[in-house]
Design an enzyme around this catalytic site. Sequence first.
Site: not given
Ligand code: F6R
Length: 243
Positions: A68, A136, A138, A143
């Site tokens: 992303d 959450n 995702h 989401e």
């Molecule tokens: C990042 C992504 C997100 C993160 C998730 C966890 O490219 O797609 O899904 O993997 O938000 O984030 P962290 O690792 O910062 O807790």
Amino acid sequence: MFKIFVYKTYDEVSQKAFEILKDIIKVDHPITLGLATGSSPVGLYARLVEDHIKNKTSYAHVTTYNLDEYVGLPKGHLQSYLTFMNQHLFDYIDCPRNQIHMPEVHVDDLKAAADAYSAAVLTAKPDVQVLGIGSNGHIGFNEPGTSFSSTTHVVGLKEETRLDNARFFSGLDEVPRYAVSMGITEIMSAKKIVLIATGNKKALAVKEMIHGKIREEVPCTILQKHQDVVLILDEEAARLLND
Ligand code: F6R
């Protein structure tokens, strides 16, 4: 199918992820990596860089697709995911720049660019997709409520995700409201998934991912249908698994 590894420290978690990735990278034919940003894979990337410097493990045959990218940040912005990947990995390894891919966000037609990205990932079929997980549930920026048949698309970021990420910006207002993310389809197309989750905040999402009913309200539950998911957890993230 999940293979679950639980460790005490983030260092051990990162080391395990590194060992899996290194085995995939150390081959003499072209391979494709799906990569994530965020804090979860930072220790993994540090080890890949260290290994490249010490052992000369090459990335000349590696193609990458990141999950992303934020929409609306100027090119080169410190918090863009390309900057993150450059700072943690790409600037230090020998992966040719034209083999590194991020969702294209500096274009007029985001939808056309997203469709092209999707087609490229689905054609490449990543050998491994590195994932983190949101509190959450995702994965990528898919989401709660995202269709399981989604492909790369523009997403509006939920308030809790923006709050989670506000620590990287000078304030909540600075956190972008949109991103382009691979959909569930591209994530599920990877031959193998390596998901890293650490800390208390991830415990409920981890429990849902493994034991929850498969439903679009909790995107990570779709991983129950993937044939090869390696979960690398610390004890905090795993603490609800035996309840
Ligand atoms: C990042 C992504 C997100 C993160 C998730 C966890 O490219 O797609 O899904 O993997 O938000 O984030 P962290 O690792 O910062 O807790």
